[in-house]
Design a protein around this motif. Structure first.
Motif, PDB file in Angstrom:
ATOM      1  N   VAL A 133       0.832  -1.206   0.000  1.00  0.00           N
ATOM      2  CA  VAL A 133       0.000   0.000   0.000  1.00  0.00           C
ATOM      3  C   VAL A 133       0.862   1.249   0.000  1.00  0.00           C
ATOM      4  CG1 VAL A 133      -1.704   1.335   1.292  1.00  0.00           C
ATOM      5  CG2 VAL A 133      -1.939  -1.159   1.114  1.00  0.00           C
ATOM      6  N   TRP A 136       2.100   2.545  -3.305  1.00  0.00           N
ATOM      7  CA  TRP A 136       1.162   3.110  -4.277  1.00  0.00           C
ATOM      8  C   TRP A 136       1.253   4.630  -4.275  1.00  0.00           C
ATOM      9  CZ3 TRP A 136      -3.706  -0.033  -2.358  1.00  0.00           C
ATOM     10  CH2 TRP A 136      -3.534  -1.377  -2.686  1.00  0.00           C
ATOM     11  N   HIS A 140      -2.320   5.729  -9.655  1.00  0.00           N
ATOM     12  CA  HIS A 140      -2.588   4.343  -9.246  1.00  0.00           C
ATOM     13  C   HIS A 140      -3.237   4.311  -7.875  1.00  0.00           C
ATOM     14  CE1 HIS A 140      -2.195   0.029  -8.861  1.00  0.00           C
ATOM     15  NE2 HIS A 140      -1.537   0.200  -7.717  1.00  0.00           N
ATOM     16  N   ASN A 143      -6.794   5.547  -8.014  1.00  0.00           N
ATOM     17  CA  ASN A 143      -7.667   4.535  -8.608  1.00  0.00           C
ATOM     18  C   ASN A 143      -7.992   3.423  -7.616  1.00  0.00           C
ATOM     19  OD1 ASN A 143      -7.865   5.794 -11.099  1.00  0.00           O
ATOM     20  ND2 ASN A 143      -6.123   4.695 -11.973  1.00  0.00           N
ATOM     21  N   GLN A 144      -7.004   3.039  -6.814  1.00  0.00           N
ATOM     22  CA  GLN A 144      -7.221   1.996  -5.816  1.00  0.00           C
ATOM     23  C   GLN A 144      -8.259   2.450  -4.793  1.00  0.00           C
ATOM     24  OE1 GLN A 144      -5.680  -0.642  -7.551  1.00  0.00           O
ATOM     25  NE2 GLN A 144      -5.351  -1.347  -5.460  1.00  0.00           N
ATOM     26  N   ARG A 147     -11.798   2.492  -6.384  1.00  0.00           N
ATOM     27  CA  ARG A 147     -12.374   1.177  -6.632  1.00  0.00           C
ATOM     28  C   ARG A 147     -12.848   0.466  -5.367  1.00  0.00           C
ATOM     29  NH1 ARG A 147      -7.335  -0.490 -10.501  1.00  0.00           N
ATOM     30  NH2 ARG A 147      -7.966   0.705 -12.355  1.00  0.00           N
ATOM     31  N   CYS A 148     -12.554   1.029  -4.198  1.00  0.00           N
ATOM     32  CA  CYS A 148     -12.971   0.373  -2.957  1.00  0.00           C
ATOM     33  C   CYS A 148     -14.484   0.184  -2.945  1.00  0.00           C
ATOM     34  CB  CYS A 148     -12.568   1.225  -1.749  1.00  0.00           C
ATOM     35  SG  CYS A 148     -10.808   1.211  -1.392  1.00  0.00           S
ATOM     36  N   GLU A 153     -12.285  -2.255   3.064  1.00  0.00           N
ATOM     37  CA  GLU A 153     -11.249  -2.107   2.035  1.00  0.00           C
ATOM     38  C   GLU A 153     -10.670  -0.692   2.077  1.00  0.00           C
ATOM     39  OE1 GLU A 153     -10.449  -2.797  -2.749  1.00  0.00           O
ATOM     40  OE2 GLU A 153     -12.506  -2.956  -1.943  1.00  0.00           O
ATOM     41  N   ILE A 157      -6.652   0.732   3.183  1.00  0.00           N
ATOM     42  CA  ILE A 157      -5.788   1.674   2.468  1.00  0.00           C
ATOM     43  C   ILE A 157      -5.468   2.864   3.373  1.00  0.00           C
ATOM     44  CG2 ILE A 157      -5.646   3.293   0.539  1.00  0.00           C
ATOM     45  CD1 ILE A 157      -7.316   1.373  -1.110  1.00  0.00           C
TER      46      ILE A 157
END
Length: 250
Positions: A133, A136, A140, A143-144, A147-148, A153, A157
């Motif tokens: 993590v 990142w 990127h 985006n992570q 998308r959670c 989730e 992060i």
């Protein structure tokens, strides 16, 4: 005695010639910071003068520091500690000089009560890899976060974030799955950054996010999903201002 403009700056040899509480009180209203330390250590300093200097030093800003912080680390904290310690010893003179701290107390900025309140919920768990993590960045990472599809989730992060990219934190607290725990965790991480010299130039960016979190918590925009107690996790208030520092001297 010097006129008002000369009160601002004074050599120690000249300061030592002051031998009355009223002169010290007048000096305390106009002088540079370093002279205040001399004043609160002077045997001619009155309780009113010391109390005035104390409340002019924005003491609520320093309750986040450990009382045992090494002397010389922060001059403002040193001044505040000197005053409190001397009050406890009965060091200051009782005189006819009056001082009412109520106005300063009323307008003093304090840690918002809303960000000190614990939230009760499920115990969060970690299943992401910390090193991954923290590796990142940039698009990127954004985006992570985007998308959670669950609060856990997003928590996984947020718990490992350590970035100077403040839009990342905005993304976290604005996410549909952000809960009170994540918001509080983000608040206290950024609040800690705000005390570090490395982030001094970023204060306005940090303050904007802190204010946004405070407002959202006040408006109850976040659900209560996970447990988080800032008083245990980060212990933001390290010491309390003694009750006698709130009393009017007349």
């Amino acid at each position: 005695m010097q006129d008002e403009s000369e009160y601002v700056n004074l050599e120690f040899e000249e300061f030592q010639k002051i031998q009355t509480p009223i002169e010290l009180h007048q000096l305390a209203q106009h002088c540079y910071f370093y002279i205040q330390q001399w004043i609160v250590e002077s045997k001619y300093c009155s309780e009113a003068t010391a109390l005035m200097i104390f409340w002019n030093s924005t003491p609520y800003e320093y309750v986040r520091y450990s009382w045992k912080t090494k002397k010389g680390t922060n001059e403002d904290l040193d001044l505040i500690r000197t005053i409190i310690n001397n009050f406890e010893k009965g060091f200051y003179l009782k005189t006819d000089i009056a001082y009412d701290p109520s106005e300063k107390i009323d307008c003093a900025e304090r840690i918002p009560e809303i960000v000190l309140q614990p939230v009760i919920g499920e115990e969060p768990y970690i299943y992401f890899d910390e090193e991954e993590v923290r590796g990142w960045f940039g698009e990127h990472l954004m985006n992570q976060i985007q998308r959670c599809d669950s609060t856990i989730e997003l928590y996984n992060i947020a718990v490992f974030l350590k970035h100077k990219e403040f839009e990342v934190y905005q993304k976290i607290i604005g996410h549909p799955y952000c809960d009170v725990a994540i918001a509080l965790m983000t608040y206290w991480r950024l609040e800690h950054y705000s005390t570090l010299s490395l982030y001094a130039e970023d204060w306005l960016s940090i303050k904007s996010i802190l204010d946004s979190i405070e407002e959202s918590l006040t408006q109850q925009r976040y659900p209560q999903v996970f447990s988080y107690d800032p008083n245990i996790e980060v212990k933001p208030i390290k010491w309390n201002i003694p009750n006698y520092m709130f009393v009017k001297i007349s």
